[in-house]
Enzyme design. Structure first.
Site, short mmCIF file in Angstrom:
data_model
loop_
_atom_site.label_atom_id
_atom_site.label_comp_id
_atom_site.label_asym_id
_atom_site.label_seq_id
_atom_site.Cartn_x
_atom_site.Cartn_y
_atom_site.Cartn_z
N ALA A 1 0.84 -1.22 0.00
CA ALA A 1 0.00 0.00 0.00
C ALA A 1 0.86 1.25 0.00
O ALA A 1 0.58 2.22 -0.72
CB ALA A 1 -0.93 0.00 1.21
N TYR A 2 1.94 1.21 0.77
CA TYR A 2 2.87 2.34 0.81
C TYR A 2 3.43 2.60 -0.58
O TYR A 2 3.40 3.73 -1.08
CB TYR A 2 3.99 2.05 1.81
CG TYR A 2 5.17 2.99 1.74
CD1 TYR A 2 6.29 2.68 0.97
CD2 TYR A 2 5.17 4.20 2.43
CE1 TYR A 2 7.37 3.53 0.88
CE2 TYR A 2 6.25 5.06 2.35
CZ TYR A 2 7.35 4.72 1.57
OH TYR A 2 8.43 5.58 1.48
N ALA A 3 3.95 1.56 -1.21
CA ALA A 3 4.56 1.70 -2.54
C ALA A 3 3.54 2.19 -3.57
O ALA A 3 3.84 3.06 -4.39
CB ALA A 3 5.16 0.37 -2.99
#
Ligand SMILES: NC(=O)C1=CN([C@@H]2O[C@H](COP(=O)(O)OP(=O)(O)OC[C@H]3O[C@@H](n4cnc5c(N)ncnc54)[C@H](OP(=O)(O)O)[C@@H]3O)[C@@H](O)[C@H]2O)C=CC1
Ligand SMILES: Nc1nc2c(c(=O)[nH]1)N=C([C@H](O)[C@@H](O)CO)CN2
Length: 235
Positions: free
Chosen positions: A146-148
């Protein structure tokens, strides 16, 4: 010439380093923070204008935007540094992870760029928006999906805003890999992290400041992403 520079996430680490550097040069730093650390009081002592805002709270973001538009006539740089590095197995749960990642890395920068564009366009010289993304925006991450993905969205917005706001406003990204470890990173983690790049080292906050300086002095760079990754892509 004194510039008005808005930096998000100035409470610690890279954001705090950048805020102190620009204050030391005599610029007017507008800093947003979530947690009120002693560093926020120190920045206030140094003359920064500080605004508490949790970017996952739309009401707080709306209030921040209204305050900034009322208080300032112009802006010379908007640096989107604020970020949360949540792993996909964070106890908040996957729906909490993806929503927080998108809120902090996409919704807030998107709304701030659109709302503050008139201030960035109200200057005699070209002005800057700079997105702090991440090497993994292009590479992906098995543990921070999700961060990426949210950083990839931020990277993509660099292109759209660069086209939309030219020629007055330059919009660029800085895509770091390992800039600074976290205090609780043990030696084994640090050794492995350094070994991921051919230069095998931690970049340091100065690399980010130098990249920002380069982008802000440029008269011909927009829609670009500067990789600060020690040659990680060469491994
Ligand atoms: N450090 C590194 O090696 C790397 C960093 N980067 C990127 O560089 C930038 C700076 O990194 P770094 O200094 O390590 O980041 P940190 O995670 O240490 O700090 C980011 C700042 O953002 C703030 N923040 C977090 N969540 C929110 C929120 N919901 N609303 C408002 N502010 C929030 C934090 O506040 P609080 O203290 O309250 O949590 C903190 O002050 C980030 O965009 C990061 O993704 C990219 C690759 C490598
Ligand atoms: N908001 C943050 N993003 C990132 C951090 C961080 O501490 N806060 N750290 C990294 C790591 O340095 C990683 O690149 C290697 O361990 C990535 N993003």
């Amino acid at each position: 010439m004194q510039k008005n520079i808005l930096i998000t996430g100035v409470g610690k680490r890279i954001g705090l380093y950048l805020a102190k550097a620009f204050l030391a040069r005599g610029h007017r730093v507008l800093g947003t923070f979530r947690t009120h650390y002693p560093s926020i009081d120190a920045l206030a002592e140094l003359g920064a204008d500080l605004y508490q805002c949790d970017f996952t709270d739309q009401a707080q973001l709306d209030e921040l935007i209204q305050t900034l538009k009322l208080r300032y006539q112009g802006l010379d740089a908007l640096i989107h540094n604020a970020s949360l590095w949540l792993s996909d197995d964070d106890p908040v749960g996957v729906d909490g992870v993806i929503s927080q990642m998108m809120q902090v890395h996409v919704y807030a920068p998107y709304q701030l760029n659109l709302a503050l564009a008139p201030l960035l366009q109200n200057r005699e010289t070209m002005t800057d928006i700079i997105h702090l993304t991440d090497y993994v925006a292009q590479k992906g991450s098995k543990k921070h999906i999700a961060y990426a993905a949210s950083k990839a969205a931020l990277e993509n917005m660099t292109l759209s805003f660069a086209g939309k706001l030219a020629p007055q406003v330059k919009v660029n990204a800085i895509a770091p890999a390992l800039i600074c470890f976290n205090e609780d990173d043990d030696e084994d983690y640090r050794d492995k992290a350094r070994a991921k790049s051919v230069l095998a080292r931690e970049g340091g906050e100065t690399e980010v400041l130098q990249a920002i300086d380069y982008l802000m002095q440029s008269q011909y760079v927009t829609g670009s992403s500067l990789a600060l990754d020690g040659g990680r892509h060469l491994k």
